[in-house]
Design an enzyme around this catalytic site. Structure first.
Site, short mmCIF file in Angstrom:
data_model
loop_
_atom_site.label_atom_id
_atom_site.label_comp_id
_atom_site.label_asym_id
_atom_site.label_seq_id
_atom_site.Cartn_x
_atom_site.Cartn_y
_atom_site.Cartn_z
N MET A 19 0.85 -1.19 0.00
CA MET A 19 0.00 0.00 0.00
C MET A 19 0.88 1.24 0.00
O MET A 19 1.78 1.38 0.84
CB MET A 19 -0.92 0.01 1.23
CG MET A 19 -1.97 -1.08 1.21
SD MET A 19 -2.99 -1.08 2.72
CE MET A 19 -1.88 -1.90 3.88
N CYS A 102 -3.31 -1.81 -9.56
CA CYS A 102 -3.55 -0.47 -9.02
C CYS A 102 -4.53 0.28 -9.91
O CYS A 102 -4.29 0.44 -11.10
CB CYS A 102 -2.25 0.30 -8.89
SG CYS A 102 -2.50 2.01 -8.31
N LYS A 141 0.01 -9.40 -8.54
CA LYS A 141 -1.22 -8.94 -7.90
C LYS A 141 -2.06 -8.23 -8.95
O LYS A 141 -1.57 -7.37 -9.68
CB LYS A 141 -0.91 -7.97 -6.75
CG LYS A 141 -2.17 -7.55 -5.98
CD LYS A 141 -1.80 -6.72 -4.75
CE LYS A 141 -3.03 -6.50 -3.87
NZ LYS A 141 -3.99 -5.55 -4.48
N GLY A 205 -9.30 -8.06 -0.69
CA GLY A 205 -10.48 -7.22 -0.79
C GLY A 205 -11.51 -7.55 0.27
O GLY A 205 -12.06 -8.65 0.29
N ASP A 206 -11.75 -6.61 1.17
CA ASP A 206 -12.80 -6.71 2.19
C ASP A 206 -12.54 -7.75 3.27
O ASP A 206 -13.48 -8.16 3.96
CB ASP A 206 -14.17 -6.98 1.55
CG ASP A 206 -14.66 -5.83 0.69
OD1 ASP A 206 -13.98 -4.79 0.65
OD2 ASP A 206 -15.73 -5.97 0.06
N GLY A 228 -5.21 -5.59 3.48
CA GLY A 228 -4.84 -4.22 3.19
C GLY A 228 -5.38 -3.26 4.22
O GLY A 228 -4.83 -3.10 5.30
N ARG A 229 -6.52 -2.65 3.88
CA ARG A 229 -7.03 -1.55 4.70
C ARG A 229 -7.31 -1.92 6.15
O ARG A 229 -7.18 -1.08 7.04
CB ARG A 229 -8.29 -0.98 4.04
CG ARG A 229 -8.00 -0.18 2.77
CD ARG A 229 -9.27 0.31 2.08
NE ARG A 229 -9.99 -0.78 1.42
CZ ARG A 229 -11.16 -0.63 0.82
NH1 ARG A 229 -11.76 0.56 0.83
NH2 ARG A 229 -11.75 -1.65 0.22
#
Length: 330
Positions: A19, A102, A141, A205-206, A228-229
């Site tokens: 990230m 990205c 990725k 993702g999620d 990630g987040r």
């Protein structure tokens, strides 16, 4: 056990996603301590590397305690990508990852990142050339496709594997979706369940709770989860997922003392690595999650994210601990 080339990364590894301005050495160190099995650098421009751009070169810094660690690069020009592979090799990573996912306009407009999803042949040929140019394992990725009408991820995965890609991380959205809506893991499971596939397939993702990670493993059958987040400002996420896998129960959340200690270490390591000004600025994005959910905390968070000098931020940490040290996190 999942393997990236000859590297054993464990049973359902948890990977820290690359990230921008997040996955730097200080944050990777914290995530590694809290159970991340594989960590990746921020994504690095191949053009920036070959021009010796200071910011790109700085991102090559890796440390022994991080291993296995992957350096991720992006680009769409063959010569630049091959030259960047040679530069990256010199830093001694365990893995080289190519970013074909990205969605940011400034990357996509150059045909790189998710932009290459419009040209699958180029995506495959670049991967093949890079595989042949290094002895390090090359991983990729990417996303499901450019948009809903152009999802060919099963075919893409086969072709990448056929030219030597050693693992594939797939974000369950198209480029058109950016980060909106829900990630769709079903197409990633199609890739994994394709009898032709034998390389690890990691979902992305999620994955924002231990339950979601378990679902990715047990329902969708993937080989690992790229986080990630959910990890931003919360490096404990990896440890909590593993605790849930082992016990079926949620681990107690970190205490205020633990949060302040981690935030202090994070900031100090960032300053040591990139200097006070940049260290203070680029660590700000983590404080919301470090101290999420505390009532009447806005004033202290604002001081953390608006102070330009380290002393003021450290002072805000001390004040927060003094005032909210007994707060019980749910």
């Amino acid at each position: 056990m999942a393997k990236i080339g000859t590297i054993d990364v464990g049973d359902f590894p948890l990977l820290l996603a690359p990230m921008e301005d997040v996955s730097d050495p200080p944050f990777r160190a914290l995530c590694k301590e809290q159970g991340a099995d594989v960590v990746y650098t921020e994504f690095i421009s191949s053009e920036g590397l070959i021009r010796d751009a200071a910011k790109s070169v700085m991102k090559l810094d890796i440390y022994e305690k991080e291993r296995p660690v992957g350096i991720q690069i992006f680009g769409a020009v063959l010569d630049s990508m091959l030259q960047s592979v040679e530069i990256v090799e010199a830093s001694g990573p365990d893995i080289i990852d190519i970013n074909f996912g990205c969605p940011v306009k400034k990357v996509v407009s150059k045909g790189a990142g998710a932009g290459i999803l419009k040209d699958i042949d180029l995506m495959v040929s670049l991967t093949e050339a890079m595989v042949k140019h290094t002895k390090l394992p090359i991983t990729v990725k990417t996303r499901l496709g450019w948009d809903h009408d152009s999802i060919r991820i099963v075919e893409v995965a086969e072709r990448l594997q056929d030219v030597g890609c050693k693992a594939l991380s797939i974000h369950g959205r198209t480029r058109a979706q950016m980060y909106k809506g829900e990630a769709d893991w079903a197409p990633i499971a199609e890739v994994k369940n394709n009898p032709r596939m034998h390389i690890p397939i990691f979902g992305n993702g999620d994955v924002d709770s231990p339950e979601k990670a378990k679902e990715m493993r047990d329902v969708y059958g993937l080989d690992g989860a790229m986080i990630g987040r959910a990890s931003i400002g919360y490096p404990w996420f990896f440890k909590e997922v593993k605790h849930y896998f082992e016990t079926g129960e949620h681990a107690p959340p970190p205490t205020m003392t633990e949060r302040v200690a981690a935030a202090r270490r994070h900031l100090q390591m960032a300053i040591d690595w990139k200097g006070e000004q940049l260290g203070v600025f680029e660590t700000r994005r983590h404080y919301t999650n470090y101290f999420k959910g505390i009532p009447n905390f806005k004033e202290h968070r604002m001081k953390m994210v608006t102070s330009d000098d380290a002393a003021s931020v450290f002072e805000a940490f001390d004040e927060a601990l003094a005032l909210f040290g007994d707060y019980q996190f749910a």
